[in-house]
Write an enzyme that holds these catalytic residues in place. Structure first.
Site, PDB file in Angstrom:
ATOM      1  N   ASP A  11       0.859  -1.187   0.000  1.00  0.00           N
ATOM      2  CA  ASP A  11       0.000   0.000   0.000  1.00  0.00           C
ATOM      3  C   ASP A  11       0.895   1.236   0.000  1.00  0.00           C
ATOM      4  OD1 ASP A  11      -1.895   1.929   0.345  1.00  0.00           O
ATOM      5  OD2 ASP A  11      -2.371   1.402   2.421  1.00  0.00           O
ATOM      6  N   ASP A  71      -3.252   2.528  -5.760  1.00  0.00           N
ATOM      7  CA  ASP A  71      -2.043   2.491  -4.926  1.00  0.00           C
ATOM      8  C   ASP A  71      -1.939   1.242  -4.049  1.00  0.00           C
ATOM      9  OD1 ASP A  71      -4.007   3.164  -3.062  1.00  0.00           O
ATOM     10  OD2 ASP A  71      -2.600   4.339  -1.876  1.00  0.00           O
ATOM     11  N   GLU A  72      -2.670   0.194  -4.396  1.00  0.00           N
ATOM     12  CA  GLU A  72      -2.617  -1.020  -3.586  1.00  0.00           C
ATOM     13  C   GLU A  72      -2.627  -2.273  -4.456  1.00  0.00           C
ATOM     14  OE1 GLU A  72      -5.401  -1.157   0.017  1.00  0.00           O
ATOM     15  OE2 GLU A  72      -5.971   0.642  -1.086  1.00  0.00           O
TER      16      GLU A  72
HETATM   17 MG    MG Z   1      -2.350   4.095   0.240  1.00  0.00          MG
END
Ligand code: MG
Length: 438
Positions: free
Chosen positions: A11, A106-107
């Site tokens: 993350d 973003d993961e």
């Molecule tokens: Mg994040």
């Protein structure tokens, strides 16, 4: 961990803000927020120095300004985020493990079961991933380690920013159960309300109940809820490969929105992600569908899930297979405005399906006026991508992106939705359908 799978969740830390800092080092250690340039806008990401002033995502910008005099406000640059995200996951895939499931910009989950031994331990491998991502992109990330996706996701929240945390099923009473129920991945506002009504406020309260309780309350979804509470979860990744039948990108928003500009920007971002994934896999799609969730509704399970794929008349079928952003985004917009009733939404997604490999695609030659040579366009796109993926950021952009940037700048001083934005969205056909429905 030897017999079980080793699943990690990567993350990125305060991703949007960090992307700007990585590009412009003078912003480092300064309180910055990413927010749209209008009077009513809301913070979408806050850098860690800004968070020290009590500034959070979802907070109105005027309030954030009151909390910090030196606050720097940066306009969102979705092009930058998508490009960076794409490069990071490509790097992880090439250098560490090809078993990857990207779940948001973003993961991403990575299955490292077959790779971690080289590093001595899963933790050491994760430290190596963090170092390598930092060196290459000047961005930090946090990593959750476990044997299934749910626990890895929960673990990624436990040592932020720039840290690793291992959460195994045997330790859930120590680390998972003490958390408030709404901190649990998959528990949204509606579910929280239902559980609160049963006097369940912490995960440990929920752990007292058996599976039947959850099935009664939530139907099928109750099974996975019950399992997650007890540390059990899916350990198979939805990987992409040449045989993938569909690609989807979805996003749960930090807050719900009914702003046309925001929704438009978010769908544009998702359309870019989907397009990128198609291109990277050498695929084209024949159908596209749109899904989203409204903020509240009082259906039997507390969720109103509008899925285009279940309503064939709303699913768009292209005349021929495509992986062009323009095709996909305009279809997405049309589908969305056909369905949307202006209530706030908190979840959006795009799926493209009926995929074919570009490598196997039959050559199509049309003999009418718009005779086209697809290879030239594809060649242009790939040159564009190559130039843009160099360290210098985005030097080139295509007409549509430039237009969007320009229009956004034009609308800077207007509160809420500007005329230009409204006009842009109001492509006649879309708007007329929408009006007729009301
Ligand atoms: Mg994040």
């Amino acid at each position: 961990m030897s017999k079980e799978r080793a699943i990690i969740l990567i993350d990125m830390d305060s991703f949007f803000a960090s992307c700007h800092i990585a590009k412009d080092n003078s912003l480092k250690d300064k309180p910055i927020v990413v927010a749209s340039p209008n009077a009513r806008s809301i913070v979408s990401t806050a850098s860690y120095p800004a968070r020290k002033f009590g500034i959070n995502s979802g907070m109105p910008v005027f309030m954030a300004r009151e909390k910090c005099d030196d606050l720097i406000i940066i306009e969102p640059d979705f092009n930058l985020y998508v490009e960076t995200s794409n490069n990071i996951f490509k790097h992880v895939k090439e250098e560490f493990s090809r078993h990857l499931e990207v779940i948001s910009i973003d993961e991403g989950y990575v299955d490292v079961t077959n790779e971690w031994k080289k590093y001595g331990s899963v933790k050491k491998m994760c430290d190596e991933i963090r170092n390598s991502v930092y060196k290459k992109f000047n961005l930090t990330c946090s990593i959750g380690i476990s044997t299934n996706k749910f626990l890895a996701k929960m673990a990624s929240e436990m040592n932020k920013p720039n840290g690793c945390f291992t959460l195994l099923q045997k330790d859930i009473d120590k680390f998972l159960w003490p958390l408030p129920i709404e901190k649990m991945y998959g528990v949204g506002r509606a579910t929280k309300e239902i559980l609160n009504n049963e006097n369940i406020f912490f995960i440990k309260d929920a752990a007292q109940f058996d599976q039947n309780f959850f099935i009664k309350k939530f139907g099928k979804r109750g099974i996975s809820l019950f399992e997650n509470i007890n540390g059990i979860g899916e350990d198979t990744l939805k990987e992409l490969n040449d045989e993938s039948k569909s690609i989807s990108n979805e996003m749960t928003l930090m807050r719900s929105t009914s702003s046309i500009q925001e929704i438009d920007d978010l769908y544009f971002e998702l359309a870019k992600l989907v397009t990128k994934r198609l291109t990277n896999n050498f695929q084209k799609a024949k159908v596209v569908s749109v899904h989203f969730k409204y903020e509240y509704n009082y259906n039997y399970d507390g969720f109103n899930k509008v899925r285009h794929s279940q309503r064939t008349h709303h699913q768009h079928t292209f005349v021929k297979h495509t992986n062009k952003l323009e095709d996909i985004f305009s279809a997405v917009k049309e589908l969305f405005y056909e369905l949307w009733d202006e209530r706030p939404i908190f979840f959006i997604g795009i799926t493209v399906g009926n995929l074919i490999s570009v490598l196997k695609e039959p050559v199509q030659v049309s003999f009418n006026n718009d005779f086209e040579i697809p290879t030239k366009v594809d060649g242009f796109n790939s040159i564009l991508r190559k130039i843009n993926s160099k360290d210098s950021g985005n030097l080139l952009m295509k007409g549509e992106e430039f237009e969007r940037k320009f229009e956004r700048n034009q609308s800077k001083d207007n509160a809420g939705i500007s005329k230009i934005d409204a006009e842009r969205i109001n492509e006649k056909r879309i708007l007329e359908n929408w009006k007729n429905k009301k």
